[in-house]
Design an enzyme around this catalytic site. Structure first.
Site, PDB file in Angstrom:
ATOM      1  N   CYS A   4      -2.865 -41.719  12.728  1.00  0.00           N
ATOM      2  CA  CYS A   4      -2.563 -42.786  13.677  1.00  0.00           C
ATOM      3  C   CYS A   4      -1.138 -42.563  14.165  1.00  0.00           C
ATOM      4  O   CYS A   4      -0.181 -42.695  13.387  1.00  0.00           O
ATOM      5  CB  CYS A   4      -2.704 -44.155  13.036  1.00  0.00           C
ATOM      6  SG  CYS A   4      -2.370 -45.510  14.182  1.00  0.00           S
ATOM      7  N   CYS A  40      -2.591 -46.482  21.865  1.00  0.00           N
ATOM      8  CA  CYS A  40      -3.125 -45.523  20.897  1.00  0.00           C
ATOM      9  C   CYS A  40      -2.260 -44.276  20.972  1.00  0.00           C
ATOM     10  O   CYS A  40      -2.208 -43.607  22.011  1.00  0.00           O
ATOM     11  CB  CYS A  40      -4.580 -45.188  21.205  1.00  0.00           C
ATOM     12  SG  CYS A  40      -5.287 -43.901  20.122  1.00  0.00           S
TER      13      CYS A  40
END
Length: 307
Positions: free
Chosen positions: A103, A238
């Site tokens: 991530c 993101c």
């Protein structure tokens, strides 16, 4: 912060205010996470507990959970092997409890926590992840820049596509190292409300699912995007997705390797701006803010009820 000591039967013996589990909340350009310090690796996070924590009505709320654990205490063989290069392991879980490889926004928030907690003090912090060791640099203005390594663009046959019934678009497959399906459009609004997951095909090309990015290329070195993250839904940002769309955009403008196209890009996401650089050697760097906003304690009876 005192590390919780978790008994086999639950959290009732944890010596904390209210006898509960400490947490923090942070975000990177609106991509928000619940941070669980578990320095000695004594807590087992079930998918149901992660889902409950991330619930925005009955839990804390977040796009995912970041468990902070010393790498040597990880029970994952591939992670424990990184202990000689990175003291801390980022155990990242999506909001639905599923496990993800990496991530990009999360690793920056993770390092922000390490710095603020006094668990790291160097200008470059190395973090163990399921995708390998990630180096995060603290820039002079407080921006955190994560080195995410090179992207790959798997050849998919038949060509990948994304569908939001009844409309479909061709897509580009990018691994960063999470799987992404990148769709170039003329207007981000064509994706609609993104309340439901887009259908990505062919199914055998994305066996673990994929994040879907809708992208508009603007002036040189500038693009905007929306993203539907697997296991979460539409998010404000993101990090690995921003990297994936830059890689795809550079090759779209100058196939096959993007040579000659500007290397540093500004990526507008609903939650702010990120900076993505793809260097000549293929390494991709993601830079942007990372902020801690609150801390608290999860009550033991609530945690036990969701284990």
């Amino acid at each position: 912060m005192t590390t919780p000591v978790v008994s086999p039967g639950g959290l009732s013996s944890v010596k904390q205010p209210y006898g509960g589990l400490p947490y923090l909340k942070g975000h990177g350009t609106g991509n928000d996470f619940v941070i669980i310090p578990d320095l000695e690796g004594e807590l087992s996070l079930s998918a149901s507990l992660v889902t409950a924590i991330c619930d925005r009505r009955s839990g804390v709320g977040g796009d995912g959970v970041l468990r902070v654990v010393r790498t040597v205490h990880s029970d994952e063989v591939g992670v424990a092997a990184q202990a000689d290069r990175a003291e801390w392991f980022m155990d990242y879980r999506n909001a639905d409890g599923s496990i993800a490889e990496m991530c990009g926004n999360g690793v920056r928030v993770f390092v922000r926590y390490l710095l603020d907690a006094g668990l790291a003090d160097r200008p470059v912090v190395h973090v163990a992840t399921r995708a390998g060791v990630t180096a995060v640099t603290i820039e002079h203005d407080g921006t955190l820049a994560a080195e995410l390594g090179p992207a790959t663009m798997p050849e998919v046959r038949p060509s990948p596509s994304v569908t939001i019934d009844p409309v479909g678009w061709p897509a580009v497959s990018v691994t960063m190292p999470n799987p992404h399906a990148v769709v170039f459009v003329h207007d981000l609004a064509v994706a609609g409300d993104l309340m439901q997951a887009p259908v990505v095909g062919p199914l055998d090309a994305f066996p673990d699912g994929a994040n879907v990015e809708f992208v508009v290329i603007g002036e040189p070195g500038h693009l905007s995007m929306r993203v539907f993250e697997r296991g979460v839904g539409e998010t404000a940002s993101c990090g690995t997705g921003a990297c994936a769309v830059v890689v795809a955009a550079r090759r779209r403008l100058a196939p096959p390797d993007g040579a000659g196209v500007v290397e540093r890009w500004t990526v507008d996401v609903p939650g702010g701006q990120l900076r993505v650089t793809e260097r000549p050697d293929g390494r991709v760097e993601l830079a942007g803010p990372a902020v801690l906003v609150s801390s608290g304690v999860l009550r033991p009876e609530w945690v036990d009820a969701h284990q």
